[in-house]
Structure formats: C-alpha cells, structure tokens
Scaffold this motif. Structure first.
Motif, PDB file in Angstrom:
ATOM      1  N   SER A   1      -3.958  43.011 -12.861  1.00 40.83           N
ATOM      2  CA  SER A   1      -4.700  42.458 -14.003  1.00 40.83           C
ATOM      3  C   SER A   1      -3.814  41.692 -14.975  1.00 40.83           C
ATOM      4  CB  SER A   1      -5.449  43.584 -14.742  1.00 40.83           C
ATOM      5  OG  SER A   1      -6.318  44.271 -13.870  1.00 40.83           O
ATOM      6  N   LYS A   2      -2.940  40.864 -14.432  1.00 40.20           N
ATOM      7  CA  LYS A   2      -2.037  40.068 -15.251  1.00 40.20           C
ATOM      8  C   LYS A   2      -2.392  38.580 -15.154  1.00 40.20           C
ATOM      9  CE  LYS A   2       1.482  42.665 -16.920  1.00 40.20           C
ATOM     10  NZ  LYS A   2       2.083  42.548 -18.260  1.00 40.20           N
ATOM     11  N   THR A   3      -2.233  37.867 -16.285  1.00 42.08           N
ATOM     12  CA  THR A   3      -2.240  36.409 -16.261  1.00 42.08           C
ATOM     13  C   THR A   3      -0.825  35.960 -15.929  1.00 42.08           C
ATOM     14  OG1 THR A   3      -3.962  36.290 -17.944  1.00 42.08           O
ATOM     15  CG2 THR A   3      -2.620  34.315 -17.610  1.00 42.08           C
ATOM     16  N   VAL A   4      -0.679  35.188 -14.872  1.00 42.80           N
ATOM     17  CA  VAL A   4       0.670  34.863 -14.416  1.00 42.80           C
ATOM     18  C   VAL A   4       0.854  33.353 -14.303  1.00 42.80           C
ATOM     19  CG1 VAL A   4       0.896  37.030 -13.162  1.00 42.80           C
ATOM     20  CG2 VAL A   4       0.074  34.998 -11.962  1.00 42.80           C
ATOM     21  N   THR A   5       2.111  32.972 -14.289  1.00 44.03           N
ATOM     22  CA  THR A   5       2.501  31.595 -14.016  1.00 44.03           C
ATOM     23  C   THR A   5       3.515  31.600 -12.885  1.00 44.03           C
ATOM     24  OG1 THR A   5       4.290  31.672 -15.652  1.00 44.03           O
ATOM     25  CG2 THR A   5       2.143  30.855 -16.393  1.00 44.03           C
ATOM     26  N   ILE A   6       3.628  30.457 -12.246  1.00 47.39           N
ATOM     27  CA  ILE A   6       4.678  30.254 -11.263  1.00 47.39           C
ATOM     28  C   ILE A   6       5.512  29.065 -11.723  1.00 47.39           C
ATOM     29  CG2 ILE A   6       3.315  31.171  -9.347  1.00 47.39           C
ATOM     30  CD1 ILE A   6       2.921  28.216  -8.459  1.00 47.39           C
ATOM     31  N   LYS A   7       6.655  28.881 -11.116  1.00 43.92           N
ATOM     32  CA  LYS A   7       7.420  27.655 -11.284  1.00 43.92           C
ATOM     33  C   LYS A   7       7.577  27.010  -9.919  1.00 43.92           C
ATOM     34  CE  LYS A   7       9.976  28.287 -15.580  1.00 43.92           C
ATOM     35  NZ  LYS A   7      11.302  28.175 -16.243  1.00 43.92           N
ATOM     36  N   ALA A   8       7.440  25.691  -9.897  1.00 46.31           N
ATOM     37  CA  ALA A   8       7.498  24.979  -8.619  1.00 46.31           C
ATOM     38  C   ALA A   8       8.234  23.660  -8.801  1.00 46.31           C
ATOM     39  CB  ALA A   8       6.089  24.732  -8.077  1.00 46.31           C
ATOM     40  N   ARG A   9       8.803  23.186  -7.707  1.00 41.62           N
ATOM     41  CA  ARG A   9       9.423  21.863  -7.660  1.00 41.62           C
ATOM     42  C   ARG A   9       8.726  21.043  -6.585  1.00 41.62           C
ATOM     43  NH1 ARG A   9      15.800  21.596  -7.640  1.00 41.62           N
ATOM     44  NH2 ARG A   9      15.253  19.488  -8.317  1.00 41.62           N
ATOM     45  N   PHE A  10       8.725  19.714  -6.788  1.00 41.03           N
ATOM     46  CA  PHE A  10       7.991  18.828  -5.890  1.00 41.03           C
ATOM     47  C   PHE A  10       8.845  17.620  -5.538  1.00 41.03           C
ATOM     48  CE2 PHE A  10       5.060  21.105  -8.577  1.00 41.03           C
ATOM     49  CZ  PHE A  10       4.116  21.581  -7.680  1.00 41.03           C
ATOM     50  N   SER A  11       8.500  17.002  -4.431  1.00 40.32           N
ATOM     51  CA  SER A  11       9.103  15.730  -4.040  1.00 40.32           C
ATOM     52  C   SER A  11       7.993  14.749  -3.713  1.00 40.32           C
ATOM     53  CB  SER A  11      10.024  15.900  -2.823  1.00 40.32           C
ATOM     54  OG  SER A  11       9.276  16.231  -1.668  1.00 40.32           O
ATOM     55  N   VAL A  12       8.298  13.459  -3.833  1.00 33.75           N
ATOM     56  CA  VAL A  12       7.358  12.404  -3.456  1.00 33.75           C
ATOM     57  C   VAL A  12       8.141  11.333  -2.721  1.00 33.75           C
ATOM     58  CG1 VAL A  12       7.605  11.181  -5.663  1.00 33.75           C
ATOM     59  CG2 VAL A  12       5.548  10.849  -4.296  1.00 33.75           C
ATOM     60  N   ASN A  13       7.544  10.758  -1.701  1.00 35.70           N
ATOM     61  CA  ASN A  13       8.275   9.809  -0.855  1.00 35.70           C
ATOM     62  C   ASN A  13       8.456   8.437  -1.496  1.00 35.70           C
ATOM     63  OD1 ASN A  13       5.412   9.375  -0.555  1.00 35.70           O
ATOM     64  ND2 ASN A  13       5.839   8.097   1.210  1.00 35.70           N
TER      65      ASN A  13
ATOM     66  N   ILE B   1       0.864  -1.173   0.000  1.00 33.25           N
ATOM     67  CA  ILE B   1       0.000   0.000   0.000  1.00 33.25           C
ATOM     68  C   ILE B   1       0.902   1.226   0.000  1.00 33.25           C
ATOM     69  CG2 ILE B   1      -1.798   1.244   1.241  1.00 33.25           C
ATOM     70  CD1 ILE B   1      -2.611  -1.443   2.483  1.00 33.25           C
ATOM     71  N   GLY B   2       0.827   1.958  -1.077  1.00 37.51           N
ATOM     72  CA  GLY B   2       1.677   3.145  -1.187  1.00 37.51           C
ATOM     73  C   GLY B   2       1.028   4.334  -0.494  1.00 37.51           C
ATOM     74  N   VAL B   3       1.501   4.637   0.701  1.00 39.60           N
ATOM     75  CA  VAL B   3       0.993   5.804   1.436  1.00 39.60           C
ATOM     76  C   VAL B   3       1.832   6.997   0.970  1.00 39.60           C
ATOM     77  CG1 VAL B   3       0.380   6.746   3.675  1.00 39.60           C
ATOM     78  CG2 VAL B   3       0.475   4.262   3.354  1.00 39.60           C
ATOM     79  N   VAL B   4       1.223   7.796   0.103  1.00 37.72           N
ATOM     80  CA  VAL B   4       1.979   8.798  -0.643  1.00 37.72           C
ATOM     81  C   VAL B   4       2.016  10.128   0.106  1.00 37.72           C
ATOM     82  CG1 VAL B   4       2.197   9.965  -2.863  1.00 37.72           C
ATOM     83  CG2 VAL B   4       1.192   7.704  -2.753  1.00 37.72           C
ATOM     84  N   LEU B   5       3.177  10.754   0.053  1.00 43.93           N
ATOM     85  CA  LEU B   5       3.318  12.127   0.536  1.00 43.93           C
ATOM     86  C   LEU B   5       3.998  12.932  -0.559  1.00 43.93           C
ATOM     87  CD1 LEU B   5       3.074  14.273   2.722  1.00 43.93           C
ATOM     88  CD2 LEU B   5       5.330  13.565   3.553  1.00 43.93           C
ATOM     89  N   VAL B   6       3.210  13.775  -1.221  1.00 42.41           N
ATOM     90  CA  VAL B   6       3.746  14.706  -2.208  1.00 42.41           C
ATOM     91  C   VAL B   6       3.886  16.058  -1.537  1.00 42.41           C
ATOM     92  CG1 VAL B   6       3.325  15.865  -4.405  1.00 42.41           C
ATOM     93  CG2 VAL B   6       2.732  13.466  -4.143  1.00 42.41           C
ATOM     94  N   GLU B   7       5.009  16.709  -1.766  1.00 40.14           N
ATOM     95  CA  GLU B   7       5.229  18.018  -1.159  1.00 40.14           C
ATOM     96  C   GLU B   7       5.798  18.980  -2.188  1.00 40.14           C
ATOM     97  OE1 GLU B   7       6.185  17.643   3.441  1.00 40.14           O
ATOM     98  OE2 GLU B   7       7.751  16.722   2.224  1.00 40.14           O
ATOM     99  N   VAL B   8       5.272  20.199  -2.165  1.00 40.81           N
ATOM    100  CA  VAL B   8       5.909  21.261  -2.926  1.00 40.81           C
ATOM    101  C   VAL B   8       7.096  21.723  -2.103  1.00 40.81           C
ATOM    102  CG1 VAL B   8       4.340  23.005  -1.957  1.00 40.81           C
ATOM    103  CG2 VAL B   8       5.622  23.489  -4.065  1.00 40.81           C
TER     104      VAL B   8
END
Length: 699
Positions: A418-430, A363-370
C-alpha cells in the motif's frame, strides 16, 4: 532557398523590317531571357548572395544606333533585382553592348505570404528615324504557349532528323506529344534548338518517329525566311501572318519567372517502425494540366528504412514514377533517418521551358528504448521506493545502474504494501534530433505488483537521457505478493510537436515482491548489510504467505507453507539452528531439518515479511509422543523426544515440523500449547515449557 535544378533560356531571333527599304536595311537581333523558378519555402530577409536566381540577358548585334530595353514588374517589398550586387530599377535602356549579361533576382522574407510572378520583358527599341519599323511574327493560337514550335510540312523523302529540336530527352517528350501533320505529307519541318550554341534553326523531322498523329499543332515565335508558308490545313490554329509597325516602340519577348515550390507533405519528423504513411508532392501554385508532367519518387538506402507500397504490397524498388503519381505510400522497416526524394518535372505548357525540381524530406523512424530502471533508487529510505535486498548471505546486488538493464541484469525488487512509489529510469533514442519526449509505460500484467508508469517528460542530449524520476500509478498491493511484471513503454510528443505515441521497447519480466513492512530483526534494512532480506527467503515466504494482509495471517501461512512446501525431511539427529543462531544458508541447501530449524523458519521467514512479534518456544522433556507425521515423512510414527521446539506467536504454538492427530490431521497453528497441542502430541513423561527466545543472528 533553393532553385529549380534546370534553368534554360528561351532565345528569340527577330528580324526588324523597315517599310520601303532594301534588304540591306534589315536589322536582325537576338534576345534571351532565362526562365526562373524560385522556391519560397525557406526565404531569408536580405539580398544576394542568399536566395538568388540568375536571369541571363543577351542582345545581339551590338548596334550602337539602337537601344535595348529591359523592364520588369515586381513588388519591391518582396523581390529585389541586383546588377553586380547593386539594386537596379526598371526599366534599363542601354546600347545592346551595355546591357547587363546577368541580373540576380532575390526573393525576400515577405514572399512567404504567397506565390507571385515576376515578368521580365526584353526588347529592341528601333530607331525612330526609320519609318514603319516593326517585326514580322506568328501570332499564337489561343491554346498555344510562348515556347511552342510550328511544324511545317515539306515533301522530302529519305531524310530523318529525330532529335533536330531536342536539346534534352525531356524536350523530346514535349514536342513528341504536341505535334501533328497532314496525312499526305512525308516530312515535317522542326525548329532545331541548340543549348550549346544558344541558337536555333529549322530542319526536317520524319513523321514516322516518336511523334503522335493528330495532336495539338504548335507554332514558332518568329517567321524565318524560307519556312514553308502555312497551307489551308493549318488555318484553324494560325491566326495569320501579320506585319506589325511598332512605330519605333519596343519589340518584346517576355519571360515569366514563376515563383513556386514543391514540398513533400505531410512532414513526418517522428514515426514508428512498421507503420504505413502516404505522402504527397504539393506543387504551389499548380502548374497547368498533367500532360507531360512526371513524378519520380526515390527512397534513400542509407539507412535502408523504407519500402514503397503499391496496392497493399511492399516493393524493394528504389524508385517509382508516373505522370499522375502525386502521392506515394511507404512503410517504415527499420529505425533511422530515412530520406524520400521527389523529382518533379513540370507540364509541357506551363513554363518557358520545362523545369525539373527536386526536393527531399526526411522521415524520422524513431526508436525510443528504456535502458535502465531503478526500483530501489534511495537505499536510505523506503518512503517511495523499494527496500534493500540481496541474493543471499554472501551475494549482494549491485544496483548502481539499476535492477533492470536492457540486455543485461534483471534483479528483483521488494516493496512494502500500500505504498505510492516512484521509479527512476534512463532512456535512449536513435535520432539525435529528438531533444524531448513524453514517456510512459503500460503494465501488461493485470495481476502485477505495480501499475502503469505515469507519463513524464524526458529530455535527451545526444540521444540519451539522465535518470528520470517517474511516478507509478496507484498503490503497491495491499497484501503479500510475488509477481513478474512487464511494461510496454511508449513515447510521444517528440520535441513538443504533439506527435502521436509510438511503442518503445518492453522491459521485464520484473521479479517483484511485496511485504508487510521493513524486515524485522535479525534482518536489517541498512544498505549493504548481509542481513538485508534475501531473495532465497523472499521467494519462499512471499509464495507461502501469498495474499496475507497482516502478521497473524502471515505467520499462519508461513507455518503451513514451511511444513508442506519446504521440500525438507525430518532428521532429529542434526540441526542448523543452535541456541540463538541459525545457519540459514546451510539449512536452505540441506535436505534435512529438525524442530529447531523449523521453529527458526517460522520466525525468520515471517520476519522477512515484516513480522516482528514471532519467537520460538522450547518444551523441555523428555517425553513420549503420540504418532505424528513429521515433515517430509511418508508415515505416522510415535517416539521419544528429549525436547521439542515450535514457533511462538500470540501465546500460541506454530509447529511447522509435524502434523498431529492421525484421526483428524492438522498442522498446529495458533494452537494452545498446554491445551489442544499437548493433548494431541504428549503421551507420557515430562512437559516443561521454557521462556520464549529468538534467533538473533544467522548466516
């Protein structure tokens, strides 16, 4: 492919009797077939050594005048039988000594289309020249099975053999709950089987042992000399003793290889922490009734991620079991790859001997984190991201790894309205088994600067992602704003399997500013410049000009906010703003200001919001002024000035240094310099307005 954990043989001793012969003409031989159990859940397309079970074969004695026969019925497209690596066909007829000691049974890929049975028969072909050849045996009652044992009653006292028939504890339960005896008998006969010797005989069993009265009477497969003849009490289950003349035909003992599997369902490759799940042991095909079967569930402890739940209560026990416990409920307590094992023991009546089958699921008990977020991910442009800012003149921001770092930095960011914006992000998973997921974030602050982060597919390598560009829903605010935003991150569709979303971690609070445009001169949006907008200014200007939608509204609110909320006190004897230069750092840390400082505040603080038309205007004196309430002063006072300086926008005065007109106090904004403003300030002397000018440098 895996096989059952326990595979035991079922030996049968048979005595062949020949009509009209003496005892010397008797031939006794022993045959053995091992019960098989193949798991069809993971089959390969080729034969041995993969996916193979072993069938043990034995024929005794070695009488060269006789012939042993081994036959079977299989689907050649689904199952292959091998002897020493070579396929063999049914039947095999050889002298007893030449019979194969073992055969390999391999299930092929086609078996996955459904379960099947392989029936092996091993017999002894009696010599045709002996008339009346045959065997005596017990005919089983309709409800008996091919491994039942008859318990015969004999009056014996003071003798107890509790385990006479018990090669393993499991079998004690088999027979213990399947025998009965007549009430006037002290002792029962029991067939004693030895796994070590691979043979058996009869002994005594005291009915005061673990046996239960009045259960199904079982029988033996063969009549053994000396066994007490059945009495009338047993006629209800015994069809009678028959003499069979097989005329030289094969006398058979059949073992059925049931191909079945036990799986734990549903599979739970990816679930969240603190969630409850019910899993079942699926036995295919079903193995008879529940009597005697046993389910033993065991949770893994490394990592220690699961707890059993019974009746809504959590338990720390590592195992739980029961005859009818075909399902179990668990709660996930921590991230990790948790294991859950089922040990299934088959019912009494189903296989030649009881089989214990063990399988596990993970059973994969997942933890995703930004782990990192970049708001200003393109310092050379403000088209879709934040502008360049810094803490103050001497303190730049290092945003190489983002403004927000889990467990680390939490720097502010500033956007244009009044701007359409983007972000950049990194993630980890256990779990390194996770190679992709759909990730998004919900804004938990309805008054925040930014909306939700749109769902984006994220790829993982060894548990980490690269920088992922993610769009933010909607537009930035349409007005000047200062907020603290928080995002609840979510992840789902792990590895494209359509799994439900689970909560990841929370990021924030993100301190965000919204301004009308890029900061105007002497501010600069060139990355790394000391004149990038300062947080120490934005904190005040976005607060004072909150909700301003244009430059005119902003300069008015900066003027009012500067006078009312700057926290400074007027002192005309010193200034931080001389000519076209402002010592802004010193001013922010000082407790006093003069009119030149407050005129610079109107220009610089509005300029940090993107207002580029604000100037300063000096009125040369000297002149006496009417009573004013100077910034930070408790009372109205008149006096004399050599000059006075104000903010200048749209040919009107914006004075953040004083309130005018004691009878109806107001902060001069958009005030006619030579009209209303002069009327309420000037008393006597010289009033000479100078040309507008601006702060062109600051530190």
């Amino acid at each position: 492919m895996s096989f059952s954990r326990q595979i035991r043989g079922a030996w049968l001793s048979v005595t062949a009797r020949y009509g009209g012969t003496t005892a010397e003409d008797l031939t006794t031989f022993t045959v053995c077939l091992a019960a098989l159990s193949l798991d069809k859940s993971d089959l390969s397309p080729v034969g041995p050594p993969a996916n193979t079970a072993v069938l043990s074969v034995g024929v005794e004695p070695d009488d060269p005048s006789q012939t042993a026969v081994l036959s079977w019925c299989v689907d050649p497209e689904r199952v292959c039988v091998y002897e020493n690596g070579t396929t063999v066909s049914s039947p095999i007829q050889r002298a007893p000594a030449a019979m194969p000691a073992q055969l390999s049974v391999t299930a092929l890929q086609g078996l996955s289309t459904g379960p099947c049975e392989i029936v092996f028969s091993l017999g002894y072909l009696c010599a045709s020249d002996k008339a009346g050849a045959g065997v005596r045996y017990w005919t089983p009652p309709p409800d008996a099975t091919n491994r039942d044992v008859l318990f015969e009653g004999v009056p014996v006292t003071n003798m107890t053999i509790y385990n006479a028939f018990t090669p393993a504890y499991d079998d004690l339960a088999d027979y213990g709950y399947s025998a009965r005896t007549h009430g006037d008998l002290d002792t029962m006969w029991a067939y004693a089987w030895s796994d070590t010797a691979q043979s058996g005989d009869y002994g005594f069993l005291n009915y005061t042992s673990d046996l239960t009265w009045n259960r199904q009477l079982e029988r033996t497969d063969v009549l053994t000399t000396g066994v007490y003849a059945p009495t009338a009490q047993y006629q209800d289950v015994l069809q009678g003793l028959e003499a069979v003349d097989d005329g030289g035909a094969v006398t058979e003992k059949t073992a059925t290889a049931k191909i079945f599997d036990v799986t734990i369902e549903p599979p739970l490759p990816f679930v969240a922490v603190n969630t409850t799940h019910t899993l079942g042991a699926m036995v295919r095909p079903p193995l008879g009734g529940p009597d005697g079967q046993l389910y033993i569930w065991t949770r893994g402890t490394n990592p220690d991620c699961l707890r059993f739940v019974v009746g809504g209560q959590e338990y720390d026990d590592i195992t739980t079991s029961g005859e009818t416990m075909a399902s179990v409920t668990v709660v996930t307590k921590a991230p990790g790859l948790a294991s859950l094992t089922i040990e299934y023991r088959s019912p009494y009546d189903d296989l030649d001997r009881r089989i214990t089958y063990t399988t596990s699921t993970q059973i994969g008990v997942v933890l995703v984190e930004v782990t990192n977020i970049k708001f200003n991910h393109d310092p050379a442009s403000t088209a879709n991201d934040a502008i360049n800012i810094r803490q103050d003149y001497s303190t730049p921001y290092d945003i190489t790894n983002g403004e927000w770092i889990k467990g680390g930095a939490n720097l502010p960011a500033c956007y244009i309205t009044s701007k359409t914006v983007t972000i950049k992000a990194r993630f980890s998973v256990n779990l390194t088994t996770v190679t992709s997921a759909d990730v998004s974030a919900d804004s938990t602050d309805h008054h925040g600067t930014l909306g939700d982060v749109s769902k984006t597919q994220v790829s993982f390598t060894a548990g980490v992602s690269d920088w992922i560009t993610m769009p933010v829903s909607g537009l930035t605010a349409a007005c000047v704003k200062k907020t603290s935003d928080t995002w609840q991150w979510k992840a789902g569709n792990f590895n494209g399997l359509g799994t439900n979303e689970i909560d990841a971690n929370i990021s924030g609070q993100h301190n965000l500013f919204v301004v009308l445009g890029e900061p105007s001169s002497p501010w600069s949006n060139t990355y790394g410049s000391a004149c990038n907008a300062w947080r120490t200014v934005l904190d005040r200007s976005c607060d004072w000009a909150d909700s301003a939608t244009n430059e005119a509204g902003a300069v008015e609110m900066i003027t009012t906010g500067g006078y009312e909320r700057f926290g400074k006190s007027y002192d005309g004897s010193q200034s931080h703003s001389v000519g076209n230069n402002c010592h802004l750092t010193a001013m922010l840390s000082s407790s006093v200001v003069d009119c030149r400082d407050m005129a610079a505040v109107v220009q610089l603080f509005t300029g940090a919001l993107g207002g580029g038309s604000i100037q300063m205007k000096r009125i040369q004196g000297g002149f006496d002024y009417k009573p004013i309430l100077a910034i930070g002063k408790p009372s109205w006072q008149d006096g004399y000035w050599n000059f006075h300086q104000v903010g200048w926008y749209g040919n009107a005065a914006y004075d953040a240094c004083a309130k005018l007109k004691e009878s109806a106090p107001y902060i001069p904004v958009n005030d006619d310099l030579d009209g209303n403003y002069k009327t309420n300030l000037f008393d006597s002397g010289t009033w000479t307005p100078q040309s507008p000018h601006t702060i062109t440098s600051f530190d």
